[in-house]
Write a protein that holds these residues in place. Structure first.
Motif, PDB file in Angstrom:
ATOM      1  N   PRO A   6       0.828  -1.207   0.000  1.00 28.97           N
ATOM      2  CA  PRO A   6       0.000   0.000   0.000  1.00 28.97           C
ATOM      3  C   PRO A   6       0.863   1.257   0.000  1.00 28.97           C
ATOM      4  N   GLY A   7       0.495   2.202  -0.855  1.00 25.90           N
ATOM      5  CA  GLY A   7       1.243   3.434  -0.958  1.00 25.90           C
ATOM      6  C   GLY A   7       2.231   3.457  -2.100  1.00 25.90           C
ATOM      7  N   GLU A   8       2.562   2.299  -2.645  1.00 19.46           N
ATOM      8  CA  GLU A   8       3.518   2.256  -3.749  1.00 19.46           C
ATOM      9  C   GLU A   8       2.907   2.690  -5.081  1.00 19.46           C
ATOM     10  N   ILE A   9       1.592   2.602  -5.203  1.00 25.40           N
ATOM     11  CA  ILE A   9       0.923   3.084  -6.416  1.00 25.40           C
ATOM     12  C   ILE A   9       0.533   4.537  -6.199  1.00 25.40           C
ATOM     13  N   ASP A  10       0.982   5.415  -7.097  1.00 25.92           N
ATOM     14  CA  ASP A  10       0.583   6.815  -7.040  1.00 25.92           C
ATOM     15  C   ASP A  10      -0.941   6.891  -7.116  1.00 25.92           C
ATOM     16  N   PRO A  11      -1.587   7.573  -6.177  1.00 27.01           N
ATOM     17  CA  PRO A  11      -3.057   7.658  -6.213  1.00 27.01           C
ATOM     18  C   PRO A  11      -3.616   8.110  -7.553  1.00 27.01           C
ATOM     19  N   ASP A  12      -2.886   8.989  -8.261  1.00 24.70           N
ATOM     20  CA  ASP A  12      -3.348   9.457  -9.563  1.00 24.70           C
ATOM     21  C   ASP A  12      -3.248   8.375 -10.630  1.00 24.70           C
ATOM     22  N   SER A  13      -2.543   7.281 -10.343  1.00 23.96           N
ATOM     23  CA  SER A  13      -2.364   6.198 -11.317  1.00 23.96           C
ATOM     24  C   SER A  13      -3.333   5.047 -11.102  1.00 23.96           C
ATOM     25  N   VAL A  14      -4.125   5.086 -10.024  1.00 25.04           N
ATOM     26  CA  VAL A  14      -5.070   4.010  -9.735  1.00 25.04           C
ATOM     27  C   VAL A  14      -6.226   4.069 -10.725  1.00 25.04           C
ATOM     28  N   HIS A  15      -6.447   2.962 -11.451  1.00 23.25           N
ATOM     29  CA  HIS A  15      -7.560   2.886 -12.401  1.00 23.25           C
ATOM     30  C   HIS A  15      -8.842   2.387 -11.740  1.00 23.25           C
ATOM     31  N   LEU A  16      -8.706   1.527 -10.736  1.00 28.45           N
ATOM     32  CA  LEU A  16      -9.869   1.016 -10.008  1.00 28.45           C
ATOM     33  C   LEU A  16      -9.527   0.981  -8.528  1.00 28.45           C
ATOM     34  N   PRO A  17     -10.276   1.705  -7.698  1.00 28.39           N
ATOM     35  CA  PRO A  17      -9.975   1.720  -6.264  1.00 28.39           C
ATOM     36  C   PRO A  17     -10.311   0.401  -5.588  1.00 28.39           C
ATOM     37  N   GLY A  18      -9.600   0.118  -4.523  1.00 29.80           N
ATOM     38  CA  GLY A  18      -9.724  -1.156  -3.817  1.00 29.80           C
ATOM     39  C   GLY A  18     -11.081  -1.418  -3.210  1.00 29.80           C
ATOM     40  N   VAL A  19     -11.946  -0.411  -3.126  1.00 30.95           N
ATOM     41  CA  VAL A  19     -13.278  -0.633  -2.570  1.00 30.95           C
ATOM     42  C   VAL A  19     -14.055  -1.660  -3.381  1.00 30.95           C
ATOM     43  N   TYR A  20     -13.709  -1.807  -4.665  1.00 30.05           N
ATOM     44  CA  TYR A  20     -14.405  -2.765  -5.523  1.00 30.05           C
ATOM     45  C   TYR A  20     -13.785  -4.158  -5.497  1.00 30.05           C
ATOM     46  N   VAL A  21     -12.620  -4.304  -4.902  1.00 23.50           N
ATOM     47  CA  VAL A  21     -11.861  -5.556  -4.973  1.00 23.50           C
ATOM     48  C   VAL A  21     -11.810  -6.223  -3.605  1.00 23.50           C
TER      49      VAL A  21
END
Length: 257
Positions: free
Chosen positions: A218-233
């Motif tokens: 967690p934190g290694e992916i730039d928030p601006d680069s997230v295509h699908l947030p973890g709330v769906y996974v």
């Protein structure tokens, strides 16, 4: 913090029962969650109702489940290169709900967004709206199940008045998707064409299982680069960067042209 990492594809799909409905990512053969599909095949799950843009090819993607007669119904936008898909539909072994591609994408997105239905111009004046499209054939070639007529309404006034057909959203018991990178919280990053249907399928599943080529903290992916947030996974499995990737139809240019 919630760690959604599961040790193997087999364990991640172990509770998918016979008769479940699945939303499966992939566009052609790009972004097929093949490790999850093969794990489902190995455990013997059957009588599945699957929503996916297409059904892979005869020996790859969802085609391996289809070839083993594990799929009862497909909801797709096209049959593609899969000869077994065509054969099973025309012989009455498989139910098929053909859906315009953009409509299918929006039905999945709407389901994941809590929207029950929407109106679209796509399909107005055709059997998509009027009903009668074959969904399942009888062994003698007659139509055993046909699509029903859908509600059509007019919106706008005067020259701006247009007819729209009502399309219901899609939600499924589970979703199986493939991503390039994911973190332990379930945030996902997709690559190129693999992004076309995977995020939408993930949203539509009540339980989303994602296979990722690379798992990061967690934190290694730039928030601006997230295509699908973890709330769906809900579950994430690392399958490695060397996982096989097939090309449906290889096309190359003639040298010098």
């Amino acid at each position: 913090m919630i760690d959604k990492h599961w040790p193997s594809a087999a364990e991640a799909v172990a509770d998918i029962p016979d008769g479940a409905s699945l939303a499966v990512g992939g566009f052609g053969l790009s972004g097929n969650p093949i490790a999850l599909i093969e794990a489902l095949l190995a455990q013997g799950t059957t009588d599945l109702s699957v929503v996916s843009n297409n059904c892979g090819v005869d020996d790859w993607g969802l085609g391996v489940l289809l070839g083993a007669h594990r799929i009862r119904k497909m909801t797709s936008s096209y049959v593609g290169e899969n000869k077994e898909f065509e054969r099973q539909f025309l012989t009455g072994e498989l139910e098929l709900e053909l859906t315009p591609q953009g409509t299918l994408a929006e039905k999945l997105r709407a389901g994941g967004s809590g929207i029950a239905a929407f109106f679209t111009q796509t399909g107005v004046g055709t059997q998509v709206a009027e009903g009668g499209l074959p969904r399942k054939y009888a062994p003698d070639g007659t139509i055993a199940v046909a699509s029903p007529a859908k509600d059509v309404r007019t919106f706008g006034e005067g020259d701006d008045a247009r007819e729209y057909v009502l399309e219901e959203a899609i939600t499924t018991d589970f979703a199986l998707v493939h991503a390039a990178v994911g973190d332990r919280h379930g945030n996902l990053v997709f690559t190129k064409a693999a992004r076309n249907f995977n995020p939408l399928a993930a949203m539509a599943g009540r339980v989303c299982i994602a296979q990722v080529e690379r798992l990061v903290e967690p934190g290694e992916i730039d928030p601006d680069s997230v295509h699908l947030p973890g709330v769906y996974v809900h579950r994430i499995v690392e399958v490695g960067t060397d996982i096989p990737k097939r090309i449906e139809r290889r096309t190359v240019a003639t040298e010098g042209v």
